[in-house]
Design an enzyme around this catalytic site. Structure first.
Site, mmCIF file in Angstrom:
data_model
loop_
_atom_site.group_PDB
_atom_site.id
_atom_site.type_symbol
_atom_site.label_atom_id
_atom_site.label_comp_id
_atom_site.label_asym_id
_atom_site.label_seq_id
_atom_site.Cartn_x
_atom_site.Cartn_y
_atom_site.Cartn_z
ATOM 1 N N ASP A 1 0.700 -1.156 0.222
ATOM 2 C CA ASP A 1 0.251 -0.291 0.104
ATOM 3 C C ASP A 1 0.479 1.203 -0.259
ATOM 4 O O ASP A 1 2.126 1.225 0.064
ATOM 5 C CB ASP A 1 -0.825 0.148 1.091
ATOM 6 C CG ASP A 1 -2.292 0.090 1.234
ATOM 7 O OD1 ASP A 1 -2.454 1.251 0.302
ATOM 8 O OD2 ASP A 1 -3.669 0.151 1.709
ATOM 9 N N ASP B 1 -9.948 3.401 -3.645
ATOM 10 C CA ASP B 1 -11.168 1.764 -2.652
ATOM 11 C C ASP B 1 -11.847 2.302 -3.878
ATOM 12 O O ASP B 1 -12.414 3.211 -4.299
ATOM 13 C CB ASP B 1 -10.746 2.400 -1.572
ATOM 14 C CG ASP B 1 -9.495 1.612 -0.728
ATOM 15 O OD1 ASP B 1 -8.300 1.490 -1.971
ATOM 16 O OD2 ASP B 1 -9.444 1.833 0.229
#
EC number: 3.2.1.22
Length: 404
Positions: A152, A207
């Protein structure tokens, strides 16, 4: 213990000093888009080894393994603290048996285990990131038997993304265990332009959120529905191919959208050659959700060996048509209805021509005929005849074309 510690530190030091200029990712992985499951969409930080074992069990008993899913991926919040020598530990409360034992369990099911880290000092949930510990972490993951690393991009304000991801790529490669490297940089720094030799897939957006056409504001960041993520793929298909995929994020099938929206969502991700990573609770999914996630003909389109991402062929506003070249002269065609009402649609194949400058495919439908099959309802026909279909609201009609 001291001897083992010195040996471990020695291995890390050897890795650090022996990095070659030609460092590379494991090329044999992700020749088709990866398929699996990830914990984040449904569980967030509520992860533990009991639940992960249950998901592995469910992937087998639900038929998902047989359909091609193979990765069980633990997202954020599995981390404990680093030990005094900087080695990351699993959270002992939630993973008391340790990651090696969990990986062994998953492997015994014929599946693979994935894990999560971050290029910054901390993960998105505030757990220890891998910055400055890349080679230690990769070596630890390899010793545990990890098969997949999602990496990430939180807490990275002063980091160069290309360098950060290349460092972890090199660390994984030097650790010696093949691990699929999933870049989760959200598309902020155009990873499609530089990540083909770095990772096996890269996120193209922020997301996902379980809605058809929305942007959900979380304050300092936003998540996106199916259509906004689809629209953000414009211009990216030329970067996708075997071993390097545009990642549209984990799927939300079974997480609150309608059946038609779930079917469209799954079909679109398949057409766009995105990784198919389920994000629902596999233990209690409905028969409808299971049928969508294990739909053989849709998965075959996604897993086609040519690895060509679909192109938007025709755009008529609320009605869009996508086409994806497949092996053996086959094609897949998807009619998407973005609107809130069902749509009757008439399509005369003979009036249309398809030329794909990227994959070098072209079709003159007035000269070349195909048989077609509706992969969701089994209807059949020919491109020699005018097509009349009803495309559901927020839905799709998907045809597979085979040469006559």
């Amino acid at each position: 213990m001291r001897k083992q510690l010195l040996l471990g530190l020695g291995l890390v030091s050897a890795l650090l000093v022996s990095v070659q200029a030609s460092a590379q990712k494991f090329e044999q992985l992700a020749k088709t888009p990866q398929m699996g499951w990830n914990s984040w969409n449904t569980f967030g930080c509520n992860v533990d080894e009991k639940m992960i074992r249950a998901m592995a069990d469910a992937m087998v008993t639900s038929g998902m393994k047989a359909a091609g899913y193979e990765y069980i991926n633990i997202d954020d919040c599995w981390h404990g603290e680093r030990d005094k020598n900087g080695f990351i530990q699993a959270d002992k409360k939630h993973f008391p048996s340790g990651m090696k034992a969990l990986a062994d369990y998953v492997h015994a099911k014929g599946l693979k285990l994935g894990i999560y880290s971050d290029a910054g000092n901390t993960t998105c949930a505030g757990r220890p990131g891998s910055r400055g510990h890349e080679y230690q972490d990769a070596l630890t993951y390899a010793s545990w038997g990890i098969d997949y690393v999602k990496y990430d991009w939180c807490d990275t304000q002063d980091i160069n993304p290309k360098s950060a991801y290349a460092t972890m790529r090199d660390a994984i490669h030097k650790a010696g265990r093949p691990m699929l490297f999933s870049i989760c940089e959200w598309g902020d720094n155009q990873p499609w332009e530089w990540a083909q030799d770095v990772g096996h897939s890269w996120r193209t957006t922020g997301d996902i959120y379980p809605c058809w056409n929305c942007e959900h504001n979380h304050g300092s960041w936003s998540s996106f529905g199916v259509l906004p993520i689809l629209d953000k793929q414009a211009g990216l298909r030329k970067y996708a191919g075997p071993g390097h995929w545009n990642d549209m994020d984990m799927m939300e099938v079974g997480n609150g959208m309608t059946e038609e929206e779930d079917r469209a969502h799954f079909s679109l991700w398949a057409f766009m050659a995105s990784p198919l990573i389920a994000g629902n609770d596999l233990r209690n999914m409905s028969d409808t959700t299971r049928a969508i996630l294990t739909h053989k003909e849709t998965i075959a389109i996604n897993q086609d060996k040519l690895g060509i991402q679909a192109m938007k062929w025709i755009d008529e506003g609320d009605l869009e048509i996508y086409i994806k070249p497949l092996e053996k002269g086959h094609y897949a065609v998807l009619f998407l209805n973005r609107a809130d009402d069902a749509m009757d649609y008439r399509f005369d194949w003979s009036f249309h021509y398809m030329k794909d400058d990227i994959s070098k495919h072209e079709i003159f439908f007035d000269k070349q005929a195909f048989n077609w099959r509706n992969i969701w309802n089994g209807e059949t026909g020919s491109t020699k005849e005018v097509l009349n279909i009803k495309v559901p609201a927020h839905g799709v009609v998907v045809l597979r074309l085979s040469p006559r």
